[in-house]
Design a protein around this motif. Structure first.
Motif, PDB file in Angstrom:
ATOM      1  N   LYS A 145      -3.940   9.319   6.714  1.00 29.98           N
ATOM      2  CA  LYS A 145      -3.708   8.199   5.835  1.00 29.98           C
ATOM      3  C   LYS A 145      -4.050   6.879   6.444  1.00 29.98           C
ATOM      4  O   LYS A 145      -3.336   6.349   7.185  1.00 29.98           O
ATOM      5  N   PHE A 146      -5.207   6.420   6.249  1.00 32.20           N
ATOM      6  CA  PHE A 146      -5.463   4.813   6.943  1.00 32.20           C
ATOM      7  C   PHE A 146      -5.799   3.963   5.902  1.00 32.20           C
ATOM      8  O   PHE A 146      -6.716   4.364   5.294  1.00 32.20           O
ATOM      9  N   VAL A 147      -5.062   2.804   5.926  1.00 35.95           N
ATOM     10  CA  VAL A 147      -5.449   1.828   5.197  1.00 35.95           C
ATOM     11  C   VAL A 147      -5.847   0.578   5.863  1.00 35.95           C
ATOM     12  O   VAL A 147      -4.859   0.099   6.522  1.00 35.95           O
ATOM     13  N   HIS A 206       0.840  -1.360  -0.062  1.00 32.90           N
ATOM     14  CA  HIS A 206       0.043   0.015  -0.004  1.00 32.90           C
ATOM     15  C   HIS A 206       0.798   1.118  -0.125  1.00 32.90           C
ATOM     16  O   HIS A 206       1.768   1.408   0.772  1.00 32.90           O
ATOM     17  N   ALA A 254     -16.415   1.240   4.072  1.00 31.68           N
ATOM     18  CA  ALA A 254     -15.422   2.166   4.220  1.00 31.68           C
ATOM     19  C   ALA A 254     -16.424   3.740   4.825  1.00 31.68           C
ATOM     20  O   ALA A 254     -16.284   4.324   5.511  1.00 31.68           O
ATOM     21  N   LYS A 282     -10.567   9.850   6.636  1.00 32.93           N
ATOM     22  CA  LYS A 282     -10.731   9.026   5.438  1.00 32.93           C
ATOM     23  C   LYS A 282      -9.891   7.882   5.832  1.00 32.93           C
ATOM     24  O   LYS A 282      -9.055   7.662   6.230  1.00 32.93           O
ATOM     25  N   VAL A 283     -10.723   6.743   5.274  1.00 34.49           N
ATOM     26  CA  VAL A 283     -10.287   5.333   5.615  1.00 34.49           C
ATOM     27  C   VAL A 283     -10.421   4.500   4.290  1.00 34.49           C
ATOM     28  O   VAL A 283     -11.783   4.372   3.659  1.00 34.49           O
ATOM     29  N   SER A 284      -9.347   3.798   3.863  1.00 32.00           N
ATOM     30  CA  SER A 284      -9.492   3.026   2.779  1.00 32.00           C
ATOM     31  C   SER A 284      -9.694   1.291   3.239  1.00 32.00           C
ATOM     32  O   SER A 284      -8.781   0.984   4.272  1.00 32.00           O
ATOM     33  N   ILE A 285     -10.604   0.784   2.904  1.00 35.44           N
ATOM     34  CA  ILE A 285     -10.720  -0.912   3.366  1.00 35.44           C
ATOM     35  C   ILE A 285     -10.212  -1.647   2.279  1.00 35.44           C
ATOM     36  O   ILE A 285     -10.840  -1.555   1.053  1.00 35.44           O
ATOM     37  N   VAL A 286      -9.303  -2.478   2.256  1.00 39.79           N
ATOM     38  CA  VAL A 286      -8.878  -3.390   1.272  1.00 39.79           C
ATOM     39  C   VAL A 286      -8.983  -4.714   1.906  1.00 39.79           C
ATOM     40  O   VAL A 286      -8.297  -5.416   2.569  1.00 39.79           O
ATOM     41  N   ARG A 294     -10.570   8.257  -4.503  1.00 43.73           N
ATOM     42  CA  ARG A 294     -11.076   8.896  -3.462  1.00 43.73           C
ATOM     43  C   ARG A 294     -10.454   9.378  -2.290  1.00 43.73           C
ATOM     44  O   ARG A 294     -10.348  10.353  -1.643  1.00 43.73           O
ATOM     45  N   VAL A 295      -9.477   8.495  -1.852  1.00 39.96           N
ATOM     46  CA  VAL A 295      -8.580   8.732  -0.717  1.00 39.96           C
ATOM     47  C   VAL A 295      -7.148   8.584  -1.021  1.00 39.96           C
ATOM     48  O   VAL A 295      -6.221   8.942  -0.329  1.00 39.96           O
ATOM     49  N   THR A 344      -6.249   1.094  -7.184  1.00 40.03           N
ATOM     50  CA  THR A 344      -6.273   2.440  -6.772  1.00 40.03           C
ATOM     51  C   THR A 344      -7.579   2.885  -6.220  1.00 40.03           C
ATOM     52  O   THR A 344      -8.479   2.425  -6.746  1.00 40.03           O
ATOM     53  N   GLU A 345      -7.523   3.541  -5.082  1.00 43.64           N
ATOM     54  CA  GLU A 345      -8.794   4.330  -4.555  1.00 43.64           C
ATOM     55  C   GLU A 345      -8.585   5.630  -4.387  1.00 43.64           C
ATOM     56  O   GLU A 345      -8.110   6.294  -3.616  1.00 43.64           O
ATOM     57  N   GLY A 352     -12.509  -0.076  -3.530  1.00 38.79           N
ATOM     58  CA  GLY A 352     -13.276   0.700  -2.685  1.00 38.79           C
ATOM     59  C   GLY A 352     -14.176  -0.093  -1.889  1.00 38.79           C
ATOM     60  O   GLY A 352     -15.144  -0.692  -2.690  1.00 38.79           O
ATOM     61  N   ARG A 374      -5.171   6.375  -2.465  1.00 39.51           N
ATOM     62  CA  ARG A 374      -4.588   5.014  -1.882  1.00 39.51           C
ATOM     63  C   ARG A 374      -4.139   4.280  -3.064  1.00 39.51           C
ATOM     64  O   ARG A 374      -5.232   3.963  -4.182  1.00 39.51           O
ATOM     65  N   TRP A 382       0.517   5.830  -1.270  1.00 39.08           N
ATOM     66  CA  TRP A 382      -0.292   6.889  -1.442  1.00 39.08           C
ATOM     67  C   TRP A 382       0.058   7.628  -2.601  1.00 39.08           C
ATOM     68  O   TRP A 382       1.332   7.897  -2.869  1.00 39.08           O
ATOM     69  N   GLU A 389     -15.771   5.382   7.982  1.00 35.39           N
ATOM     70  CA  GLU A 389     -15.562   6.905   8.079  1.00 35.39           C
ATOM     71  C   GLU A 389     -16.563   7.740   8.760  1.00 35.39           C
ATOM     72  O   GLU A 389     -16.096   8.938   9.631  1.00 35.39           O
TER      73      GLU A 389
END
Lengths: 350, 350, 350, 350
Positions: free
Chosen positions: D175-177, C250, D215, D231-235, C305-306, C302-303, D211, C308, C252, D219
């Motif tokens: 920045k959170f993943v 991961h 999330a 903002k959080v990205s969940i993978v 929106r954030v 890729t996301e 995405g 990432r 950014w 969020e």
């Protein structure tokens, strides 16, 4: 409110011990007062059993007989065979209730210890005082004993599969081969080459195929039921799951399905932990659907074309095959309902 | 350099088809010229078989018999039973070499199709022209045929376990129960309730326990070897692994281990894909150690105490139980060594 | 026909050793002349690697340098780190080709051995002579070396995921966290508490989460490509499978998918073992579809929106992550095609 | 003895429904009065949930609102999103207590339904009346509501991992993943290509990597705690286990371990289902040790070298991630202790 029965667990660091603690910790009428472990004495129980974090306030202690028996009415032993036999006589002498989960007090005939376990049993007389802790067979005797020898897992699965047809003689063969499929937790908590994940996962591996020890107790119990000498061969196979065992006990004869069904229904009438499996969607028992519970699901299949009959029994090897059954038998011996503290539905999917 | 044998695969989108493509794509003397799939015609093969990305330049095509037979010397059919039978006669008429992996041409006695598969076989005469593609039994006949009916996986495991003792009559019982443990890929590529991961994983689930179809071909082949009517019961059990099957074929008799070992060694002498398993560390076959390969590991265990004999056989159900064995038989029929393109060591650990 | 390159394997009893033997045994231009094992010297190789029964006629031997180097042109070392370093200098002195699969010669900066491996590297000069054996990065150098330090599995997965974006600077962040999911065979063949099947199966267990050693080599290689100091954090997680590793690296930034795709395609153009995964059915790499092969499947998501970006890479940890990659690099160093002996399609399903 | 709260389950045939029934059937203060299923109306519950054989005397019924609400004080809905929304308003109007396990009432901002779920929410006003059923965040509000929107599993794992550091701002990154590893039961009871056992087992497969819907709720809740837009990205990644999810929520910053530990301990003080994991033997949470229970084990790891912080959270996706949490929240709303009926130790090994 009546006081709880105080229970100590000797040998609480293995899987059987851990499962006893899991079940005892939620039992409404039993109370854990000590848990011993030579290796972990002084350490918190959740160090070894991380699932129990938050459930037990005591730590592991050393095996000090005086201290343990002072604060307990009953002792459950989760020790290997040949080790249990060193402590049980002392506990008996002290008047304790004893539930031994090893093989050391399961067989009435002391000669069999030489044959199957390779040692001369030092207390042949004591063997006669223990009740074999299979409540579906020894319900009344368990109500009147303080000494319980809890059955082995593959023996439990095999006996529960075959008991009805052997007792009623609806199958008159004496050729029984119980092909058992077992999960990895049966092997205990100690790592070995065979239990190493990369070797164990995806294995379909026969073991003890020249004669599995649990045949001795299975033959003892089935012969008792048949009032005749019954011979059973148990052939275990290691498969990939962590919990659960299925016995597919194959034999030969001419019995129709309805007769078999009635035979099972009648033999197990009123037994709270036996479920007879039959139907279209789930025609046979599968240990997957008893995980975490004390149930034994039993069923059968016949192939009349060749005269083959298979009796199935599915258990969670750590519950009905060990800790759960020990508590079930103990419940009876202290005057509780057999399912007290054990009315737990299986986990699914798991 | 001699030219390659041109091979078409009809029904290439299932697991058997995919495994044929995996093995054919690295075969030095065979060349894939067409792969059909009704559902995926026009689509790249790696869409369905992502493992094969980069290995095959052709795409799936429609089943156009003229086009396919024009550019092929041989056709492998990876279709379900009752479907294969619609295409095979036409291929035979066109003079093609045929390797059918369905059950439609395995049985000599057309009556058995009614009994076991529920349909009237439309070409009873054609059944006689096919050779049952088990090279360990029909080695010489396979060298002289253009028509091969490739065996079923559970039948392969059962026959290879029992063939030596049945052929030599060292076991004279006629009570055989082959308790087979099978992996999930045996069920094919189509999802179902029973194959849904949360239900299938950790299952130890008997199925077809009133009579498994593969008994028909196992009995045909074993009776042929015994020159007598042999009856076999196959009881399959679904376990958690993805690949591999173990047959534990239980029977009764009085034979010592050395006699059994010699019997196996003599029966399978020279057969490149049979490995006899014996010894302390790995005493019995385990499909885990044949994964990805065409080997069948065979072995045995006896419990003289009760007169029980178990013959084991472990295969990768998609290789020796399907695609690999089909190629092995085909190799013989086109004059190649049986192990051409198949000298692949099993994967371990896997 | 030209003669084969003679290869010895020092430390052949572990999983990496076994995988080397599996692949070398079918390599058309390499020949195994010795396999050492301190523990199993004198024993047949199939005792330890039952899958290889029938493939290797030699037995394990003791580590006798004279004997080994006499009959070998090259030595592969499948030893733990800190052990390899004891033997390699001698082999170098004797003029042998060396492929070391331990960490002992991967890092150029000897200081890093103190930091990450806790020992003072005794041969800092020798470190400079080794080429880091990742052919996708050091293709030309590998053609001109006799000394190869084969990469670690989690490093391989992480580097192959990030190399294109780091080299091209399409991602200009310096925050990279490679969340790696690893199978149990990564831990090697030695049993431990953590590898005990009942504990390992169904685990989703982070480990080395304060800093995984493979970060050192990943940073070395990525910095080289970026011509700048790159920092990477590797966080491995043990999951239930036996083979396969996935790196989800991961970071950014703001890059569109087409740019990323082109970046990967251009960076890996011509590299035979890289497959770029993209599309609807299988949008991202999954190690399941490279099992048994030397492929690294790479891809991304890729996301926006954030902001990432995740770069994925999926390998079989024992092949591309160990033995296969070692042979691939060695092929180059002896003038063979990089994929010689390695054109093996992945197994599926497995 | 006080009377029990009467509970109906609408949509009881899926995994969430089954898990509700498992837990409700042993709850001392709740009583199941109806379970609906369009597909199975009239059929016994154990046909679909074989684990529950013997636990429930009622059968599945049709969804007849009058009948259901007549004999229930509360309704739990185990329906898919977009379906729940059709029934909930009617239930609200009838004055029922409602616990909706779908996503349909989790988000306060109705616009987000268009963005993440692709539909125009028909009852934006009703959204404001629901309390997001995460008791660790909304403890007091849950005590004063009749309407509960039960959280998603990956959202639960992500929020519980990040809540303490976001609320206290000890980590000031945005920045959170959250790299989540999920078991197959998360996908529900309906078979699909991706859930087919041969494809699903041994997969390490990213999905929704551009995405993930959860999330949105993560969020919402984290922003609420932070009093700032988070903002959080969940993978998510599919792995081989059947139950359990681990969130590894990576972020960046400079915080020492003691500060983090205190932060967690203080944030979760008094919360009965949170266990903070720390120590040598089990340094990080692993869902394996919460299986079957309502616990969320939380923990962390930092790599100060690169400024990376990972917050972990491990749950059983069907218990704390679905049915257990729904009951926990409901307990509060009817004045019971949050852990009433849920004091169940996790199963181990499993």
């Amino acid at each position: 409110m009546e006081s709880k029965v105080r229970v100590a667990v000797i040998g609480g660091s293995g899987y059987t011990g851990g499962e006893l603690l899991r079940l005892l910790s939620i039992h409404p009428h039993l109370e854990i007062t000590a848990v011993t472990s030579r290796e972990y004495a002084g350490k918190p129980i959740s160090l070894v059993h991380p699932n129990l974090k938050g459930f037990l306030s005591i730590s592991f202690s050393d095996l000090n007989m005086d201290k343990i028996t002072e604060k307990a009415d009953a002792v459950f032993l989760g020790l290997p065979h040949k080790v249990s036999v060193k402590y049980v006589p002392d506990l008996v002498e002290r008047g304790m209730r004893v539930v031994d989960l090893s093989a050391d007090f399961r067989l009435k005939n002391s000669e069999l210890y030489k044959e199957w376990y390779g040692y001369e049993h030092p207390y042949p007389d004591l063997l006669q005082k223990f009740v074999y802790g299979l409540p579906e067979i020894h319900y009344e005797e368990l109500k009147n004993t303080k000494l319980i020898a809890s059955p082995g897992c593959n023996a439990t699965a095999t006996i529960l599969a075959l008991a009805p047809v052997v007792a009623s003689k609806v199958v008159d063969s004496n050729k029984f081969v119980s092909d058992v499929k077992v999960s990895s937790s049966e092997g205990g908590a100690k790592p070995s080459e065979g239990s190493h994940h990369p070797e164990r996962q995806n294995a379909i591996r026969p073991y003890d195929a020249e004669g599995h020890r649990h045949a001795a107790e299975a033959e003892q119990e089935l012969s008792l039921l048949a009032k005749d000498k019954i011979k059973v061969s148990i052939v275990p196979h290691a498969v990939s799951s962590v919990r659960g065992a299925l016995a597919s006990a194959h034999t030969w004869g001419e019995v129709d399905d309805m007769t078999l069904w009635k035979n099972l229904a009648s033999f197990y009438r009123g037994r709270k932990f036996i479920r007879i499996i039959r139907g279209n969607i789930h025609p046979y028992p599968d240990p997957k659907y008893v995980i975490g519970s004390n149930f034994a699901d039993v069923g059968f299949a016949t192939e009349s074309r060749v005269g083959r009959i298979t009796m199935f029994s599915a258990i969670d090897n750590l519950v009905k095959g060990a800790a759960g059954q020990a508590i079930q038998a103990f419940n009876l011996s202290v005057g509780l309902d057999e399912d007290e503290g054990l009315r737990i539905p299986p986990l699914r999917p798991a």
